[in-house]
Design a protein around this motif. Structure first.
Motif, PDB file in Angstrom:
ATOM      1  N   GLU A   1       2.751  -3.961   7.339  1.00 39.94           N
ATOM      2  CA  GLU A   1       1.992  -5.047   7.973  1.00 39.94           C
ATOM      3  C   GLU A   1       2.101  -4.975   9.491  1.00 39.94           C
ATOM      4  N   ARG A   2       3.289  -4.615   9.981  1.00 35.74           N
ATOM      5  CA  ARG A   2       3.491  -4.531  11.434  1.00 35.74           C
ATOM      6  C   ARG A   2       2.634  -3.434  12.040  1.00 35.74           C
ATOM      7  N   VAL A   3       2.577  -2.283  11.371  1.00 36.46           N
ATOM      8  CA  VAL A   3       1.885  -1.112  11.927  1.00 36.46           C
ATOM      9  C   VAL A   3       0.392  -1.110  11.616  1.00 36.46           C
ATOM     10  N   ASN A   4       0.030  -1.493  10.397  1.00 38.13           N
ATOM     11  CA  ASN A   4      -1.359  -1.327   9.960  1.00 38.13           C
ATOM     12  C   ASN A   4      -2.072  -2.627   9.595  1.00 38.13           C
TER      13      ASN A   4
ATOM     14  N   THR B   1     -10.482  -3.188   7.000  1.00 42.97           N
ATOM     15  CA  THR B   1     -11.590  -2.311   7.404  1.00 42.97           C
ATOM     16  C   THR B   1     -11.433  -0.886   6.897  1.00 42.97           C
ATOM     17  N   ALA B   2     -10.323  -0.570   6.257  1.00 41.42           N
ATOM     18  CA  ALA B   2     -10.118   0.781   5.727  1.00 41.42           C
ATOM     19  C   ALA B   2     -11.212   1.106   4.715  1.00 41.42           C
ATOM     20  N   ALA B   3     -11.879   2.255   4.897  1.00 39.71           N
ATOM     21  CA  ALA B   3     -13.025   2.589   4.054  1.00 39.71           C
ATOM     22  C   ALA B   3     -12.796   3.801   3.164  1.00 39.71           C
ATOM     23  N   ARG B   4     -11.743   4.555   3.413  1.00 35.55           N
ATOM     24  CA  ARG B   4     -11.495   5.751   2.598  1.00 35.55           C
ATOM     25  C   ARG B   4     -10.103   5.695   1.983  1.00 35.55           C
ATOM     26  N   PRO B   5      -9.914   6.356   0.842  1.00 38.08           N
ATOM     27  CA  PRO B   5      -8.596   6.363   0.202  1.00 38.08           C
ATOM     28  C   PRO B   5      -7.537   6.996   1.106  1.00 38.08           C
ATOM     29  N   TYR B   6      -6.341   6.465   1.047  1.00 39.65           N
ATOM     30  CA  TYR B   6      -5.181   6.982   1.790  1.00 39.65           C
ATOM     31  C   TYR B   6      -5.437   7.039   3.302  1.00 39.65           C
TER      32      TYR B   6
END
Length: 218
Positions: free
Chosen positions: A97-100, A106-111
């Motif tokens: 949570e702190r970093v990302n 908004t993440a759209a792709r796996p990993y």
């Protein structure tokens, strides 16, 4: 011992990160990774009774926590202390949570956060030996209790999703069958009208033809 670590977005089951070294010494690692992905799929459908749960699967336990629409999941040996497993997940959650935290939605792709593996591996090493002073202190921490965390069987958990999928499939099939029957009913009505009025139309047609021929001849 921690065998597997995966992090996914709860809203759609999108995998965000995992321990890249996990399962290299495990013949059935792919099988359990697939189970974990099925669990994420069920969670994305809203099929979770608690934000923390332990799930029996073969000789292991899945443990997961859900915070901020993210699921942090690990798989451990049955003998591994439950309290340490959940504190391991809490450490991952705090750092992730702190970093990302601002990029999760908004993440759209796996990993998309695969670089988080570095922190996963570093933290996993800290929890490797349950007899270290650090881990013994965590085990004796009375402020962190896990007795109330529900434990269920993996087939029971996944079975809920399978049953719901079957209901959805049956509903879709019934809707399709209803449309087919409606179309057939229209065809039958059309054929009935044709059978009813075709003789009359033929008679009228013959009369008109005779009338035309009579006029033509005369």
């Amino acid at each position: 011992m921690v065998k597997l670590t995966m992090i996914a977005r709860v809203t759609d089951g999108l995998p965000l990160a995992e321990g890249l070294d996990d399962g290299r010494d495990q013949k059935d690692a792919d099988f359990y990774k697939q189970q974990a992905k099925l669990l994420f799929k069920n969670l994305s459908k809203g099929q979770h009774e608690a934000s923390r749960m332990s799930i029996e699967t073969g000789p292991y336990y899945f443990h997961y926590i859900i915070e901020g629409r993210v699921c942090y999941l690990t798989m451990c040996d049955r003998s591994y202390p439950k309290k340490l497993a959940f504190q391991y997940l809490e450490d991952l959650r705090n750092e992730f949570e702190r970093v990302n935290g601002s990029q999760i939605e908004t993440a759209a792709r796996p990993y998309a956060f695969i670089k988080f593996d570095t922190f996963i591996q570093k933290t996993k090493k800290l929890y490797l030996d349950t007899r270290t002073q650090r881990n013994l202190a965590k085990l004796n921490d009375e402020l962190y209790e896990v007795h109330q965390i529900m434990t269920r069987n993996v087939q029971e958990v996944l079975g809920v999703g399978e049953k719901l999928d079957q209901v959805t499939e049956m509903s879709t099939r019934l809707t399709s069958d209803t449309r087919i029957y409606a179309d057939k009913a229209k065809d039958l009505n059309r054929q009935a009208l044709i059978r009813k009025y075709a003789p009359v139309a033929i008679v009228i047609g013959v009369v008109l033809m005779l009338f035309w021929l009579k006029n033509k001849i005369w």
